[in-house]
Structures are given as structure tokens and as C-alpha cells.
Design a protein around this motif. Structure first.
Motif, short mmCIF file in Angstrom:
data_model
loop_
_atom_site.label_atom_id
_atom_site.label_comp_id
_atom_site.label_asym_id
_atom_site.label_seq_id
_atom_site.Cartn_x
_atom_site.Cartn_y
_atom_site.Cartn_z
N ALA A 177 49.35 116.09 23.97
CA ALA A 177 50.50 115.59 24.72
C ALA A 177 50.42 116.01 26.18
CB ALA A 177 51.80 116.10 24.09
N VAL A 178 50.02 117.27 26.42
CA VAL A 178 49.90 117.74 27.81
C VAL A 178 48.82 116.95 28.55
CG1 VAL A 178 49.29 119.71 29.26
CG2 VAL A 178 50.71 120.06 27.23
N TYR A 179 47.68 116.73 27.91
CA TYR A 179 46.62 115.95 28.54
C TYR A 179 47.08 114.52 28.82
CZ TYR A 179 43.18 119.57 27.25
OH TYR A 179 42.47 120.74 27.12
N LEU A 180 47.81 113.93 27.87
CA LEU A 180 48.23 112.54 28.01
C LEU A 180 49.28 112.38 29.11
CD1 LEU A 180 48.27 111.58 24.24
CD2 LEU A 180 46.79 110.59 25.99
N VAL A 181 50.08 113.42 29.36
CA VAL A 181 50.99 113.39 30.49
C VAL A 181 50.20 113.21 31.78
CG1 VAL A 181 52.62 114.72 31.87
CG2 VAL A 181 52.81 114.73 29.39
N TRP A 182 49.14 113.99 31.91
CA TRP A 182 48.30 113.92 33.11
C TRP A 182 47.62 112.56 33.21
CZ3 TRP A 182 47.27 115.82 37.65
CH2 TRP A 182 46.01 115.61 38.23
N ASP A 183 47.10 112.04 32.09
CA ASP A 183 46.43 110.74 32.11
C ASP A 183 47.40 109.62 32.48
OD1 ASP A 183 43.98 111.81 31.48
OD2 ASP A 183 44.21 111.54 29.32
N LEU A 242 52.49 134.20 27.75
CA LEU A 242 52.87 133.96 29.14
C LEU A 242 52.38 132.59 29.62
CD1 LEU A 242 52.15 137.47 30.71
CD2 LEU A 242 54.38 136.48 30.10
N ALA A 243 51.14 132.25 29.27
CA ALA A 243 50.61 130.94 29.68
C ALA A 243 51.37 129.81 29.00
CB ALA A 243 49.12 130.85 29.34
N GLY A 244 51.69 129.99 27.71
CA GLY A 244 52.45 128.96 27.02
C GLY A 244 53.84 128.78 27.60
N PHE A 245 54.49 129.89 27.94
CA PHE A 245 55.82 129.81 28.54
C PHE A 245 55.75 129.17 29.93
CE2 PHE A 245 59.31 131.61 31.10
CZ PHE A 245 60.39 131.18 30.34
N GLY A 246 54.72 129.56 30.69
CA GLY A 246 54.55 128.96 32.01
C GLY A 246 54.31 127.46 31.93
N ALA A 247 53.49 127.04 30.95
CA ALA A 247 53.25 125.61 30.77
C ALA A 247 54.52 124.88 30.40
CB ALA A 247 52.18 125.40 29.69
N VAL A 249 57.60 125.72 31.21
CA VAL A 249 58.44 125.62 32.41
C VAL A 249 57.95 124.50 33.33
CG1 VAL A 249 59.16 126.81 34.52
CG2 VAL A 249 59.16 128.03 32.34
N LEU A 250 56.63 124.43 33.50
CA LEU A 250 56.08 123.39 34.37
C LEU A 250 56.27 122.00 33.78
CD1 LEU A 250 52.76 125.07 35.59
CD2 LEU A 250 54.89 124.75 36.86
N LEU A 251 56.20 121.89 32.46
CA LEU A 251 56.44 120.59 31.83
C LEU A 251 57.89 120.16 32.05
CD1 LEU A 251 54.50 121.05 28.47
CD2 LEU A 251 54.01 119.33 30.22
N VAL A 252 58.80 121.09 31.90
CA VAL A 252 60.20 120.76 32.13
C VAL A 252 60.42 120.34 33.58
CG1 VAL A 252 62.54 121.71 32.19
CG2 VAL A 252 61.02 122.24 30.27
N VAL A 261 46.44 123.28 32.81
CA VAL A 261 45.61 124.49 32.89
C VAL A 261 46.20 125.60 32.03
CG1 VAL A 261 44.75 126.29 34.43
CG2 VAL A 261 44.75 123.90 35.18
N LEU A 262 47.50 125.82 32.13
CA LEU A 262 48.14 126.88 31.36
C LEU A 262 48.11 126.59 29.87
CD1 LEU A 262 51.21 127.78 33.60
CD2 LEU A 262 49.09 129.07 33.29
N ALA A 263 48.22 125.34 29.48
CA ALA A 263 48.13 124.99 28.06
C ALA A 263 46.76 125.32 27.49
CB ALA A 263 48.45 123.51 27.86
#
Length: 347
Positions: A177-183, A242-247, A249-252, A261-263
Motif C-alpha cells: 500500500a505504501v509503495y502504491l501510494v508513491w506509484d 519508531l520507523a513504523g510510527f514515523g511512516a 505520521v507521514l502517511l497521515v 523509506v521508513l516503511a
């Protein structure tokens, strides 16, 4: 020497989880995208995103098998004898997934496309579940040492394996899902970007919940691994959180580049924490890495071969991913007549 080979194996596992896992996760979103009309747009993005690289990612799986049976033959024997059921299911799933993905792009009728699409999507869920279940069985000590077979059912159908299998499916869906957001953002499709961003946020929350459940289950069924996760392996665990939480926050906040990157860091750290938690055992509390290793000459030859592969194969992978990210690769296949047929044929 055995430590170096084990480190190579762990890096390969993390790489396969990050790249191959995202491909499997895309199949999960394909599965729940809806009917032909409702799911046409997300399925189209999924096909365009994974089409150029989905076959290449399985090279990492082959690499993992080759390194394991060459460097740790008795361990490989124990795992394959004990886990032959989920390994067979996973192998059949990979073949069925690949064939279905290819044939779905070639058939004309909507009904047949649905069959191949269903096979592709279901296999994409089943394969990561089996791999996660195998990892859970190993971590909880259900694979005996000495190249002998353990329980062919209880070794992978137990609370630990079920939780780790479920976590593998959720993490794959999250990465995809994170990759597909970017695509979607690269394609200028803000609607699809929002579609997958919402699913990335939900899957991140679900992954956190399943991970907490996994910790509880591990404390009872795999005390050695759990104890190491809360001590020696705590740094990668904390980094993953921490990376998961940061990702999240950035997704929101709709910052797709940093979230991607964080994911990747979050998922890779889960694999690394598992490896550190099992150290120095390949099979927890029964077989250490040094005791399971092949003769030194074999390990040296294997590391030389790995170095050659890095020099020869890795640049090709880097070029493939760079060209894919820059949309410089041609579309797979030819114009799909099924797309025209789908406009007139009832669903």
C-alpha cells in the motif's frame, strides 16, 4: 566464517521481505479491490507497478535456499523435512501466482479473467502466510536438529506460527500500500493515491496490533527468542517501532516519499530483530550457527560466489529498479483485448 554467511543470509531474508513482500501485498489489495468496475483502477495500478519487477524479486528466495543448503545442510534438511507441507503450498502458490498474473493479461473473457485474478490474489496471501508460519515454527523450537523430521502439522499450525503468518500477510499488504501510494502520485492520480494511503494507514495499525499479540504469544511459546527480543535484539525492535510510527505520521500527512523509506526500515528491522533474537542458534536452543555450518572450505567458496553475484547481478537489479521508478521500461505484453471486451460484456 559461519557468522559472515549467517549475516549474508539475514540480509537476503530482509531484502526478500522488503521487495518480494510488497509484490505479495499487492495481490492482497487486488483480492479485496471489488468487482470489475469498482476494482478496475486499483488493479490497473497494481499491474503497472509490479509488472516489470515481480519475477526478479524471487531471485532472492532462490538465493536464500542455495545459501542455506550449501552453508547449513543439516539445518536445511531438518527444515524441509519438517516444513514440507507449507513449503510445498508456498511453491505451488508462487507458480500459480505467476501463471495467473501472466494469463490474466492475455485472456479475453471477463469470467476467465476473474478466475486467473482470483488465483493470483489468493496465492499472494497464502505464500507469505506459509513463510511466516515457517518462521514461527522455527522460532518456537518446533524444528528438530540433526536432519530429522518434526511434526508435519503442529510445526506450522500452532499459535506462534499462526500469528507470525498473519503478521507476514499484514506487513506485505502494508508495504504494498505504501509503495502504491508513491506509484499513484507519480502517475498523477490523486484519487488512487488517497485510496491506497487510507489502506496503508489501516494496515499499519493492524500490523502493530498483530505484532503486540505476537509478543504475548512468543513469551509463552518461545521464551528464548522472546527474552532476546527484550534484551539483545531490543535496538532493532525499537528502531522498527519508531520507523513504523514515523511512516504512519507521514502517511497521515500525505508525505509518500518519506513514508516509503521508513516503511522499508520498519519491516527490515523486524527481520533483523528475529535474526538477532535467535543468535547464536539457527534452531533455537538446539543447534547453533557454528555447529550447523559446513566445512570451512565450503563456506569460503560460498562467500566468494556471493561476492561474484554481488558484482555481477546486483548492478542489474539496481538498473532494473531505477528504470522502473523512472518509468523507462516498456509495458509488458501487447494491448489487452479483454479491456475492450470488458466494456461491453456484462460482469
Amino acid at each position: 566464517m559461519s557468522t559472515a554467511v549467517a549475516a549474508v543470509l539475514l540480509v537476503a531474508l530482509a531484502t526478500y521481505a522488503v521487495f518480494g513482500g510488497a509484490d505479495f501485498g499487492a495481490g492482497f489489495w487486488d483480492l479485496i479491490a471489488g468487482g470489475p468496475e469498482r476494482g478496475a483502477a486499483p488493479r490497473g495500478l497494481i499491474e503497472r507497478s509490479i509488472g516489470p519487477v515481480w519475477e526478479a524479486n524471487h531471485v532472492w528466495l532462490i538465493f536464500i535456499f542455495v545459501v542455506t543448503w550449501s552453508a547449513f545442510p543439516t539445518t536445511y534438511q531438518s527444515i524441509t523435512l519438517t516444513m514440507f507441507v507449507p513449503l510445498t503450498i508456498a511453491a505451488l502458490g508462487i507458480v500459480l501466482r505467476g501463471a495467473s498474473f501472466a494469463f490474466r493479461k492475455s485472456v479475453v473473457t471477463v469470467r476467465v479473467r476473474r478466475v486467473f485474478g482470483g488465483a493470483f490474489a489468493l496465492s499472494s496471501v497464502l505464500v507469505p502466510f506459509c513463510f511466516g508460519a515457517i518462521a514461527g515454527g522455527i522460532a518456537s523450537g518446533r524444528v528438530p536438529a540433526g536432519g530429522v523430521a518434526g511434526d508435519p502439522v503442529g510445526s506450522w499450525l500452532n499459535p506462534t506460527s499462526l500469528v507470525t503468518g498473519g503478521l507476514a500477510v499484514v506487513l506485505a499488504a502494508y508495504l504494498a500500500a505504501v509503495y502504491l501510494v508513491w506509484d499513484a502520485r507519480r502517475a498523477g492520480d490523486t484519487a488512487l493515491a488517497g485510496y491506497f494511503r487510507r489502506r496503508a494507514v489501516v494496515s499499519a495499525v493492524v500490523a502493530a496490533i498483530v505484532a503486540v499479540i505476537g509478543f504475548v504469544v512468543l513469551s509463552a511459546s518461545a521464551p528464548y527468542v522472546f527474552g532476546r527480543l527484550t534484551s539483545w535484539a531490543l535496538p532493532p525492535v525499537v528502531l522498527s517501532v519508531l520507523a513504523g510510527f514515523g511512516a504512519l505520521v507521514l502517511l497521515v500527512r500525505d508525505a509518500a516519499r518519506g513514508a516509503r523509506v521508513l516503511a522499508v526500515v520498519a519491516v527490515a528491522c523486524i527481520i533483523f530483530s528475529w535474526g538477532v533474537a535467535q543468535w547464536p542458534y539457527l534452531l533455537p536452543e538446539s543447534l547453533t550457527v557454528s555447529a550447523a555450518a559446513a566445512p570451512t572450505g565450503t563456506l569460503i567458496a560460498l562467500l566468494v560466489a556471493v561476492g561474484g553475484a554481488v558484482l555481477i547481478v546486483l548492478p542489474g537489479f539496481v538498473l532494473l529498479y531505477v528504470l522502473d521508478q523512472r518509468r523507462l521500461l516498456p509495458e509488458e505484453g501487447v494491448e489487452d483485448p479483454a479491456d475492450r471486451a470488458g466494456d461491453t460484456e456484462p460482469g
